[in-house]
Design a protein around this motif. Sequence first.
Motif, PDB file in Angstrom:
ATOM      1  N   ASP A 106       0.816  -1.215   0.000  1.00 30.38           N
ATOM      2  CA  ASP A 106       0.000   0.000   0.000  1.00 30.38           C
ATOM      3  C   ASP A 106       0.851   1.266   0.000  1.00 30.38           C
ATOM      4  O   ASP A 106       0.308   2.372   0.034  1.00 30.38           O
ATOM      5  N   HIS A 107       2.176   1.101  -0.070  1.00 34.74           N
ATOM      6  CA  HIS A 107       3.095   2.240  -0.207  1.00 34.74           C
ATOM      7  C   HIS A 107       3.912   2.140  -1.496  1.00 34.74           C
ATOM      8  O   HIS A 107       4.655   3.066  -1.818  1.00 34.74           O
ATOM      9  N   LEU A 108       3.760   1.029  -2.233  1.00 36.90           N
ATOM     10  CA  LEU A 108       4.639   0.779  -3.381  1.00 36.90           C
ATOM     11  C   LEU A 108       3.931   0.429  -4.683  1.00 36.90           C
ATOM     12  O   LEU A 108       4.533   0.539  -5.756  1.00 36.90           O
ATOM     13  N   SER A 109       2.686  -0.001  -4.645  1.00 38.25           N
ATOM     14  CA  SER A 109       2.059  -0.583  -5.825  1.00 38.25           C
ATOM     15  C   SER A 109       1.938   0.370  -7.008  1.00 38.25           C
ATOM     16  O   SER A 109       1.884  -0.055  -8.161  1.00 38.25           O
ATOM     17  N   GLY A 110       1.890   1.692  -6.738  1.00 37.65           N
ATOM     18  CA  GLY A 110       1.777   2.648  -7.843  1.00 37.65           C
ATOM     19  C   GLY A 110       2.963   2.599  -8.789  1.00 37.65           C
ATOM     20  O   GLY A 110       2.822   2.835  -9.996  1.00 37.65           O
ATOM     21  N   PHE A 111       4.139   2.277  -8.261  1.00 41.70           N
ATOM     22  CA  PHE A 111       5.341   2.192  -9.102  1.00 41.70           C
ATOM     23  C   PHE A 111       5.248   1.007 -10.046  1.00 41.70           C
ATOM     24  O   PHE A 111       5.819   1.025 -11.134  1.00 41.70           O
ATOM     25  N   SER A 112       4.524  -0.030  -9.624  1.00 43.19           N
ATOM     26  CA  SER A 112       4.323  -1.195 -10.478  1.00 43.19           C
ATOM     27  C   SER A 112       3.182  -0.966 -11.462  1.00 43.19           C
ATOM     28  O   SER A 112       3.256  -1.362 -12.625  1.00 43.19           O
ATOM     29  N   ALA A 113       2.115  -0.293 -10.993  1.00 45.90           N
ATOM     30  CA  ALA A 113       0.949  -0.038 -11.841  1.00 45.90           C
ATOM     31  C   ALA A 113       1.321   0.779 -13.071  1.00 45.90           C
ATOM     32  O   ALA A 113       0.780   0.574 -14.159  1.00 45.90           O
ATOM     33  N   GLU A 114       2.236   1.728 -12.900  1.00 42.77           N
ATOM     34  CA  GLU A 114       2.700   2.553 -14.016  1.00 42.77           C
ATOM     35  C   GLU A 114       4.213   2.375 -14.200  1.00 42.77           C
ATOM     36  O   GLU A 114       4.970   3.340 -14.311  1.00 42.77           O
ATOM     37  N   LYS A 115       4.606   1.128 -14.226  1.00 46.13           N
ATOM     38  CA  LYS A 115       6.019   0.771 -14.312  1.00 46.13           C
ATOM     39  C   LYS A 115       6.721   1.437 -15.487  1.00 46.13           C
ATOM     40  O   LYS A 115       7.829   1.984 -15.364  1.00 46.13           O
ATOM     41  N   ALA A 116       6.075   1.419 -16.644  1.00 45.52           N
ATOM     42  CA  ALA A 116       6.693   2.002 -17.836  1.00 45.52           C
ATOM     43  C   ALA A 116       6.995   3.488 -17.644  1.00 45.52           C
ATOM     44  O   ALA A 116       8.043   3.981 -18.069  1.00 45.52           O
ATOM     45  N   GLY A 117       6.090   4.204 -16.978  1.00 46.62           N
ATOM     46  CA  GLY A 117       6.294   5.629 -16.749  1.00 46.62           C
ATOM     47  C   GLY A 117       7.449   5.909 -15.811  1.00 46.62           C
ATOM     48  O   GLY A 117       8.244   6.823 -16.038  1.00 46.62           O
ATOM     49  N   PHE A 118       7.552   5.111 -14.749  1.00 41.19           N
ATOM     50  CA  PHE A 118       8.623   5.339 -13.777  1.00 41.19           C
ATOM     51  C   PHE A 118       9.984   4.865 -14.305  1.00 41.19           C
ATOM     52  O   PHE A 118      11.023   5.335 -13.839  1.00 41.19           O
ATOM     53  N   LEU A 119       9.977   3.954 -15.266  1.00 38.13           N
ATOM     54  CA  LEU A 119      11.239   3.495 -15.856  1.00 38.13           C
ATOM     55  C   LEU A 119      11.602   4.248 -17.128  1.00 38.13           C
ATOM     56  O   LEU A 119      12.657   4.011 -17.712  1.00 38.13           O
ATOM     57  N   ASP A 120      10.710   5.144 -17.544  1.00 38.22           N
ATOM     58  CA  ASP A 120      10.949   5.889 -18.781  1.00 38.22           C
ATOM     59  C   ASP A 120      12.285   6.632 -18.729  1.00 38.22           C
ATOM     60  O   ASP A 120      12.653   7.213 -17.700  1.00 38.22           O
TER      61      ASP A 120
END
Length: 530
Positions: A106-120
Motif C-alpha cells: 500500500d506504499h509501493l504498488s503505484g510504481f508497479s501499476a505505471e512501471k513504464a512511466g517510472f522506468l521511462d
Amino acid sequence: MAQLKSLTIRMYRGILGDCFLVRPTVVADGRETVKTILIDCGVLQNVAAGADMLAKLNAAVIKGAGKDRLAAVVAGPKQISAVAKDVLKEVDGRIDLLVITHEHFDHLSGFSAEKAGFLDKGLTIGRLWFAWTEDPKDQQAIDLRTRFRQAKQALAAAVSLTVRLGADAPAPLQNAAALAAFSGPLELPGLAANGQQSTADIVAMLKGKAGAAATSYLEPGQVIDLTEFGLKAYVLGPPRLEKLLKKDSPSAGPEKEVYVTQQDMAAAAQSTIMAQLALEANGGAAPIADDVTPFARIHHRPLKVPAKKGRTKRKEEMPRHAVADLYDEPASTWRKIDTDWTGSIEALALKMDSDTNNTSLALAFETADGQVLLFPGDAQVGNWLSWNNQTYPRERKSDSDPAPISAEDLLQRVTFYKAGHHGSHNATLKTLGLERMSDPRLTAAIPVVEAVAAIQGKGRTEAGKGWKMPYAKMYEDLKARTRGRIVQGDGDPAAECLAFTTNPTDTKNPVSVTHDDLWVELTYRFEMDG
C-alpha cells in the motif's frame, strides 16, 4: 542560498494507501524553482470496485460500512494507476527526492501499476532514500529480511488456502489473508503471484532506476541539509535496537512482548498451512507424506473403517470409524480443534504486518522558520519510542556546531502531521507523540478510506469487526489539537475547507486547502529575507 517561498503537500485521495507529493518553491539568485519530493505511492492490494463489493457483502456489513461510501469506492488498481499517472505528469520528468518508507504494497504498488512511466528514460530520480533496513550490505538488515521472507512464505500459503476455502474459511484465516494484502503479491513454491511485482521487485526496480550513487540508506539520528529544497531533514527511525523494532503496542512491563516472526514460529505456521493445503488437494484424505502433517503417521486415524484383507467392499461403503463418530458428536463440539490452528496464522499475520510497519523510515522536515513536517510512514510504538534514544544529530562534529536537539523539540514544532498507518490505534503515540505536538498551527492528513478499512478481515462477514481506521480516540484528540484542520482520503471537501477557513493556522499566512477528485493539497507560505 535558496529561500523557501512556499510549499505544497498533495495527498492523493480514494486509496487505502500512501502517496504524498511535496513541492517546495525556492528562490535563489532571483530565480524561482519548484522542487519535487515523492513519499511512497501505493494502495492496499485487492480493493474491488464499490459495485462488486456491494454484491458480495451481507446487508448488515453494508449498513455498518455505509452503502453510499462503499458504492463510491474505485477499484484499487484503477485508482492507483490514475494517481501514479498524475504524479508522473506533475513531476514533469524529474523526482528530486523519492522516499520509500517501508516495504508494504500500500506504499509501493503505484510504481508497479505505471512501471513504464517510472522506468521511462525521460524520468530522472535525483535522490532515493530508504531506511537502513533495505541496505543490501548491512548484516542486521540481511538477517531481518531473511526472517521476514520465511513469514511471507507462510502468509502466502495462508492466502492460497483462504481462497480455496472461500466462504468456509475460518475468520482468523480470513483476517490473516486480509493483513497479507499489505505485503503485496506473495510467492510460494508452486503458486504464481498473478504476474504482479512483489514489493521486493518494486524496490529493486527503483534502486536500478535511480542508480547506486543516488541511493542512500538512512540511520536514526542523521540530519541532512536539503539546502536546494529550503529544508532540513531529520531521520527519526527505524531504530537499530530490535527490541524496539518488534514492539508494536504498549505493554504493562518491559518483558510482556511475545514475538512470533522468528524463523521457528514462521516455519511451524507454514508447516501447518501446508498440511491443510495437502488435505484440501486430497479431498480430505490424509496426505502420504509425514512432513506436511502436524502429527506423525502413527497417530493418524481414518474417517472410515478400513476394509479387511480379502474383503471386496469399497472403502466408500465402509462404516465410519468409531473415533470419527465420537469426535463429531454434537455434545463434543466444544472439544473440536479443527480451526484452532488458524489462531497462530492470524497472530503471525498481525505481527508480520506490525514488524514491517516498524521498519518505516520516519522523517521530520524542518523549514527555515522552524516549522516541522512529520512523515512517520507507518511507524508503530517501538519506532516512536526510539526517537528519544538519540539527539539530532547524534553528536556535535565540532564545538562551533549548534547543539543537537531532541525528538521532543521537533515534535513541539510540528505543524503538519501525516497520520501513521491510516490512523490506526498503535501508529500514533499519545504521551510521547501527539501530546507533544503543541504548535497551535498544527494540521494533519489521514490517508484512509474508512469504508474499505471497515470490511477488511472479520469485517467482511461481521459488521463492526473490520479495521478501525482512523481509531476513534486518536482521531478525536487529533481533531481537538488541529481545531478540525484535518484532510482525509475520503473526507468531505466542503467540510475540510470550512475547517481551515473558520480556524486559520495563522492570521498573516494561513495554510490553504484545495481539492480535486484525485487529491487534496495544503499550501504553506513563508516570509523571505529581503
